[in-house]
Design an enzyme around this catalytic site. Structure first.
Site, PDB file in Angstrom:
ATOM      1  CG  ASN A  56    -144.175   2.503 -27.109  1.00  0.00           C
ATOM      2  OD1 ASN A  56    -144.998   2.066 -26.387  1.00  0.00           O
ATOM      3  ND2 ASN A  56    -144.356   2.164 -28.397  1.00  0.00           N
ATOM      4  CE  LYS A  88    -143.818  -1.223 -29.627  1.00  0.00           C
ATOM      5  NZ  LYS A  88    -143.484  -1.532 -30.786  1.00  0.00           N
ATOM      6  CG  HIS A 102    -146.256   3.143 -32.142  1.00  0.00           C
ATOM      7  ND1 HIS A 102    -146.516   1.984 -32.950  1.00  0.00           N
ATOM      8  CD2 HIS A 102    -145.098   3.508 -31.872  1.00  0.00           C
ATOM      9  CE1 HIS A 102    -145.370   1.325 -32.798  1.00  0.00           C
ATOM     10  NE2 HIS A 102    -144.666   2.091 -32.426  1.00  0.00           N
ATOM     11  CD  GLU A 114    -146.908  -1.425 -32.535  1.00  0.00           C
ATOM     12  OE1 GLU A 114    -146.805  -1.071 -31.151  1.00  0.00           O
ATOM     13  OE2 GLU A 114    -145.622  -2.074 -32.644  1.00  0.00           O
ATOM     14  CD  GLU A 153    -141.188   4.131 -33.359  1.00  0.00           C
ATOM     15  OE1 GLU A 153    -140.273   3.788 -32.554  1.00  0.00           O
ATOM     16  OE2 GLU A 153    -142.310   3.991 -33.404  1.00  0.00           O
ATOM     17  N   GLY A 158    -139.664  -3.988 -34.043  1.00  0.00           N
ATOM     18  CA  GLY A 158    -139.711  -5.310 -33.550  1.00  0.00           C
ATOM     19  C   GLY A 158    -139.295  -6.397 -34.382  1.00  0.00           C
ATOM     20  CB  SER A 167    -134.561  -3.305 -34.376  1.00  0.00           C
ATOM     21  OG  SER A 167    -135.677  -3.974 -34.538  1.00  0.00           O
TER      22      SER A 167
HETATM   23  P1  PGA Z   1    -138.896  -1.909 -30.980  1.00  0.00           P
HETATM   24  O1  PGA Z   1    -140.070  -0.861 -31.018  1.00  0.00           O
HETATM   25  O2  PGA Z   1    -137.602  -1.149 -30.265  1.00  0.00           O
HETATM   26  O3  PGA Z   1    -139.448  -3.139 -30.205  1.00  0.00           O
HETATM   27  O4  PGA Z   1    -138.676  -2.099 -32.417  1.00  0.00           O
HETATM   28  C1  PGA Z   1    -139.848   0.434 -31.379  1.00  0.00           C
HETATM   29  C2  PGA Z   1    -141.193   1.164 -31.339  1.00  0.00           C
HETATM   30  O5  PGA Z   1    -142.161   0.633 -31.779  1.00  0.00           O
HETATM   31  O6  PGA Z   1    -141.284   2.225 -30.692  1.00  0.00           O
END
Ligand code: PGA
Length: 256
Positions: free
Chosen positions: A9, A11, A97, A99, A169, A175, A214
């Site tokens: 992803n 983003k 997601h 976000e 997640e 992140g 992560s």
């Molecule tokens: P990350 O993000 O691997 O940077 O923690 C995962 C995601 O949001 O899909």
């Protein structure tokens, strides 16, 4: 046996040169790698470029996207439809997601509508679910995941999960570098599968459940060693060809 799926992803990251470098790098890194489906979800604007580069590389990668609208055309300023995504060869579409749930106030019900519309358009939903840090500390993780899945089952029926992907997640792990332990993730994945099994054991047994939050080359193998973790949704580490390929290779090895 479930075939692992590792998805990147990206983003809101990318540029024409970055897309070109990353996909050429992945085409090279993934040569000869079998036993895992590897997908990338660039920003929508780069789908055309990505589609061409993936073809040039012999189609080792699956193309995905990070969102969809619930209409195929019309007066919906700023949105992208399943038909458009399909025209550019995108098949695996991330929805729900955290976000988007947080910054765009997307409800469980709205995410379920996206799920239904993707299925109607023969695309593969990658349904993100997961709890906040506060919900985790309050011991609500399993209940939150069940609620988010129930919204989809209510809208589409349990059979709609056939061929779909769920990405667990934990929001506090995204992140942050503070990944869930493989054992904790396995426990939640098993509870998600058991929850679906209450409706249909056959659907529960085949559904891919990815872990996300992560995931790095250093911890990837520990997740894939778990029986109910069928892959990963990777953010930060998917922006580096070597790191992302290392995660995909770890999945292929662990599930061989
Ligand atoms: P990350 O993000 O691997 O940077 O923690 C995962 C995601 O949001 O899909």
């Amino acid at each position: 046996m479930r075939r692992p799926v590792v998805m990147g992803n990206w983003k809101l990251n990318g540029s024409k040169s970055m897309v070109s470098e990353l996909l050429s790098g992945l085409n090279a890194e993934l040569a000869g790698v079998t036993g895992v489906d590897v997908a990338v979800a660039p920003p929508t604007l780069y789908l055309d470029q990505a589609e061409r580069l993936i073809k040039e590389g012999g189609n080792k990668l699956i193309l995905g996207a990070q969102n969809t609208d619930v209409n195929n055309s019309g007066a919906f300023t700023g949105d992208t439809s399943p038909e458009m995504l399909k025209e550019f060869g995108a098949s695996h579409i991330i929805i729900g997601h955290s976000e988007r749930r947080d910054y765009h106030s997307e409800s469980d019900e709205f995410v379920a509508k996206k799920f239904a519309f993707l299925k109607e358009n023969s695309l593969i939903p990658v349904l993100c679910i997961g709890e906040s840090e506060a919900q985790n500390e309050a011991g609500e993780t399993e209940a939150v995941c069940a609620r988010q899945i129930d919204a989809v089952i209510k809208e589409c029926g349990v059979d709609a999960l056939n061929g779909a992907i769920i990405a667990y997640e934990p929001i506090w792990a995204i992140g942050t570098g503070k990944a869930a332990t493989a054992e904790d993730a396995q426990r939640i994945h098993a509870s998600i599968r058991a929850h679906i099994a209450k409706e249909s054991e056959a659907v529960a047994n085949q559904v891919i459940i990815q872990y996300g939050g992560s995931v790095k080359p250093e911890n990837a193998a520990s997740y894939f060693a778990q029986p109910d973790i069928d892959g990963a949704l990777v953010g930060g580490a998917s922006l580096d060809a070597k790191s992302f390929a290392a995660i995909a290779k770890a999945a292929a090895e662990a599930k061989a």
